[in-house]
Enzyme design. Structure first.
Site, PDB file in Angstrom:
ATOM      1  N   ASN A 208       0.849  -1.204   0.000  1.00 54.68           N
ATOM      2  CA  ASN A 208       0.000   0.000   0.000  1.00 54.68           C
ATOM      3  C   ASN A 208       0.882   1.250   0.000  1.00 54.68           C
ATOM      4  O   ASN A 208       2.105   1.159  -0.018  1.00 54.68           O
ATOM      5  CB  ASN A 208      -0.958  -0.022   1.203  1.00 54.68           C
ATOM      6  CG  ASN A 208      -0.204  -0.061   2.510  1.00 54.68           C
ATOM      7  OD1 ASN A 208       0.580   0.834   2.813  1.00 54.68           O
ATOM      8  ND2 ASN A 208      -0.421  -1.109   3.289  1.00 54.68           N
ATOM      9  N   ASP A 277      -4.109  -6.018   5.356  1.00 56.18           N
ATOM     10  CA  ASP A 277      -5.098  -6.844   6.054  1.00 56.18           C
ATOM     11  C   ASP A 277      -5.153  -8.255   5.480  1.00 56.18           C
ATOM     12  O   ASP A 277      -5.506  -9.205   6.172  1.00 56.18           O
ATOM     13  CB  ASP A 277      -6.490  -6.205   5.926  1.00 56.18           C
ATOM     14  CG  ASP A 277      -6.562  -4.867   6.639  1.00 56.18           C
ATOM     15  OD1 ASP A 277      -5.855  -4.713   7.646  1.00 56.18           O
ATOM     16  OD2 ASP A 277      -7.298  -3.965   6.178  1.00 56.18           O
ATOM     17  N   LYS A 287       9.112 -17.898  -9.864  1.00 54.94           N
ATOM     18  CA  LYS A 287       8.377 -16.796 -10.499  1.00 54.94           C
ATOM     19  C   LYS A 287       7.226 -17.373 -11.326  1.00 54.94           C
ATOM     20  O   LYS A 287       7.426 -18.308 -12.103  1.00 54.94           O
ATOM     21  CB  LYS A 287       9.332 -15.999 -11.395  1.00 54.94           C
ATOM     22  CG  LYS A 287       8.670 -14.788 -11.998  1.00 54.94           C
ATOM     23  CD  LYS A 287       9.569 -14.066 -12.972  1.00 54.94           C
ATOM     24  CE  LYS A 287       8.754 -13.013 -13.690  1.00 54.94           C
ATOM     25  NZ  LYS A 287       9.377 -12.552 -14.912  1.00 54.94           N
ATOM     26  N   PHE A 323      -4.135   4.278  14.478  1.00 55.58           N
ATOM     27  CA  PHE A 323      -4.439   5.267  13.440  1.00 55.58           C
ATOM     28  C   PHE A 323      -5.609   4.750  12.611  1.00 55.58           C
ATOM     29  O   PHE A 323      -5.757   3.545  12.414  1.00 55.58           O
ATOM     30  CB  PHE A 323      -3.224   5.485  12.521  1.00 55.58           C
ATOM     31  CG  PHE A 323      -2.232   6.451  13.099  1.00 55.58           C
ATOM     32  CD1 PHE A 323      -1.407   6.069  14.146  1.00 55.58           C
ATOM     33  CD2 PHE A 323      -2.127   7.747  12.608  1.00 55.58           C
ATOM     34  CE1 PHE A 323      -0.506   6.958  14.698  1.00 55.58           C
ATOM     35  CE2 PHE A 323      -1.225   8.644  13.140  1.00 55.58           C
ATOM     36  CZ  PHE A 323      -0.411   8.254  14.194  1.00 55.58           C
ATOM     37  N   LYS A 337     -13.385   1.724  15.649  1.00 55.12           N
ATOM     38  CA  LYS A 337     -12.101   1.015  15.722  1.00 55.12           C
ATOM     39  C   LYS A 337     -11.492   1.128  17.128  1.00 55.12           C
ATOM     40  O   LYS A 337     -10.952   0.152  17.667  1.00 55.12           O
ATOM     41  CB  LYS A 337     -11.155   1.647  14.692  1.00 55.12           C
ATOM     42  CG  LYS A 337      -9.999   0.791  14.261  1.00 55.12           C
ATOM     43  CD  LYS A 337      -9.312   1.401  13.037  1.00 55.12           C
ATOM     44  CE  LYS A 337      -7.991   0.755  12.745  1.00 55.12           C
ATOM     45  NZ  LYS A 337      -7.279   1.374  11.624  1.00 55.12           N
ATOM     46  N   LYS A 341     -10.939  -2.385  19.132  1.00 58.17           N
ATOM     47  CA  LYS A 341      -9.565  -2.877  19.306  1.00 58.17           C
ATOM     48  C   LYS A 341      -8.984  -2.524  20.678  1.00 58.17           C
ATOM     49  O   LYS A 341      -7.793  -2.674  20.911  1.00 58.17           O
ATOM     50  CB  LYS A 341      -8.682  -2.343  18.172  1.00 58.17           C
ATOM     51  CG  LYS A 341      -9.261  -2.719  16.815  1.00 58.17           C
ATOM     52  CD  LYS A 341      -8.314  -2.602  15.680  1.00 58.17           C
ATOM     53  CE  LYS A 341      -9.023  -3.033  14.400  1.00 58.17           C
ATOM     54  NZ  LYS A 341      -8.167  -3.175  13.256  1.00 58.17           N
TER      55      LYS A 341
END
Ligand SMILES: Cc1cc2nc3c(=O)[nH]c(=O)nc-3n(C[C@H](O)[C@H](O)[C@H](O)COP(=O)(O)O)c2cc1C
Length: 397
Positions: A208, A277, A287, A323, A337, A341
């Site tokens: 990401n 995630d 490969k 965050f 969240k 959590k």
């Protein structure tokens, strides 16, 4: 933080003084006020005009000027400074300062000051290691003067060895460290940062856009405020801050395992990373060849461990900060969240804003606890790091 700090930059006649205007420039960019005192030897290498321009202040060379505003300059400069930084420091100024000689403007300011003093030596290896210079350095260390290391490299005189002055950015970093109050002294922080990468085969992976800048800013500021920091980071391309323990990882499972090694002992876990995630269900040791042995039109994924949730459930005395980078309903999702959590604090930001979030140097965030929401103005990630740490400090006490 250097904003508003008063820095007296003493520049002496070592060849590295051509780099000192760069120190001036970096300090001013960080919001510090800079005044420069040059020795006469320095003016053989760089002109006062260069420093005048870079510091936006009058430069002091001569001891015996007409009194300006009836000010005795060496005394008023000495009183003005939060810190005096000599960069580069010649063997000569080190010797004079160690032995109480004040025969020019800079050495007299040093004698007249009660401020912190930092010395960035720059000289040939033999000069640096000479018995006289080492004795002088030892004397200054015993008096509480901060003596910076030198770099080992090819020197201007073509010798290879120690004695090269640190780079301007490293010196500015040390000034920031010296001027930062140690209000998190001894606290153990684990900070995660950056993206994780989830491999499909030896060359391909899924990741990401996290740059690691927010986590690195937190690690840098926590360390400068006296904390013992373990920074666990995914792949990044930014400078690694000076921390007690830096751990490089690749996947979310690596990050999960590394956090586990330090979690029991830590006081604070800040999850500033953006761990993937999901990961590809099947990893190919070879490969994957186009059209040969696999259909790449779809990739089957499986869930990674939820690091924040897992350690949120495990926590005893630890403060857990997370965050939330969201594109819609930022506050609502962040609160959800926080509760799910078992976090103590969550920093929420809208990734659709172009002035904050992934890759930028600034952030626009809300800091949310179960009892409060602080919607902050746009600020640098370093400033936001201090805002977060201020609140963590309150939770710790
Ligand atoms: C080209 C040149 C380069 C020099 N570089 C250094 C140096 O890197 N470090 C040092 O301690 N002295 C160096 N010196 C010697 C100093 O300039 C000399 O000791 C001088 O007296 C220092 O004065 P100051 O400490 O008042 O600036 C150099 C001299 C010359 C001519």
């Amino acid at each position: 933080m250097l904003k508003g700090k008063k820095i007296l930059l003493g520049v002496t006649g070592g060849i590295a003084c051509y780099k000192s205007p760069g120190i001036c420039s970096l300090l001013r960019k960080k919001g510090a006020e800079v005044k420069v005192v040059m020795t006469k030897s320095t003016t053989e290498f760089v002109t006062p005009l260069t420093f005048q321009t870079m510091s936006n202040n009058v430069v002091h060379v001569e001891m015996f000027n007409q009194l300006f505003n009836m000010d005795v300059e060496h005394i008023s400069l000495a009183k003005w400074a939060d810190i005096i930084v000599i960069a580069p420091a010649t063997a000569n100024i080190i010797g004079k300062f160690a032995n109480g000689i004040s025969d020019d403007m800079l050495s007299t300011v040093l004698m007249a000051s009660r401020s912190k003093v930092m010395i960035a030596p720059g000289m040939n290896t033999v000069m640096l290691n000479s018995v006289a210079n080492q004795k002088n350095i030892q004397t200054l260390k015993e008096r509480g003067v901060i003596i910076l290391d030198t770099q080992t490299d090819l020197l201007a005189c073509n010798d290879y060895g120690s004695g090269k002055m640190l780079e301007p950015s490293q010196i500015v970093d040390e000034i920031d460290r010296a001027l930062t109050p140690k209000d998190l002294e001894g606290k153990k922080f684990v900070i995660t940062a950056g993206p994780t990468v989830e491999a499909l085969d030896p060359v391909r992976f899924i990741t990401n856009r996290s740059s690691g800048k927010m986590g690195y800013a937190l690690a840098e500021r926590a360390e400068k405020r006296g904390a013992k920091v373990t920074l666990i980071s995914g792949p990044t391309s930014i400078d690694i801050p000076k921390v007690e323990n830096f751990v490089r990882i690749k996947s979310t499972r690596d990050m999960f395992d590394e956090v586990g090694k330090y979690f029991d002992e830590c006081d604070v876990l800040i999850k500033a990373a953006a761990p993937a995630d999901y990961r590809p269900k099947n990893y190919s040791d070879e490969k994957i060849k186009k059209g040969h042995d696999s259909d790449m039109s779809s990739i089957e994924m499986e869930q990674n461990p939820d690091i924040a949730k897992h350690y949120g459930n495990q926590k005893k005395h630890q403060i857990l900060v997370g965050f939330a980078a969201e594109s819609t309903n930022v506050e609502e999702f962040a609160k959800e969240k926080l509760a799910k959590k078992n976090m103590d604090m969550i920093v929420a930001n809208n990734i659709k804003r172009t002035d904050g979030g992934f890759g930028t140097d600034t952030n626009v965030a809300s800091i949310i606890t179960s009892a409060s929401i602080d919607n902050l103005e746009i600020m640098s990630k370093v400033e936001l790091a201090d805002e977060i740490l201020d609140r963590v400090k309150k939770l710790l006490s």
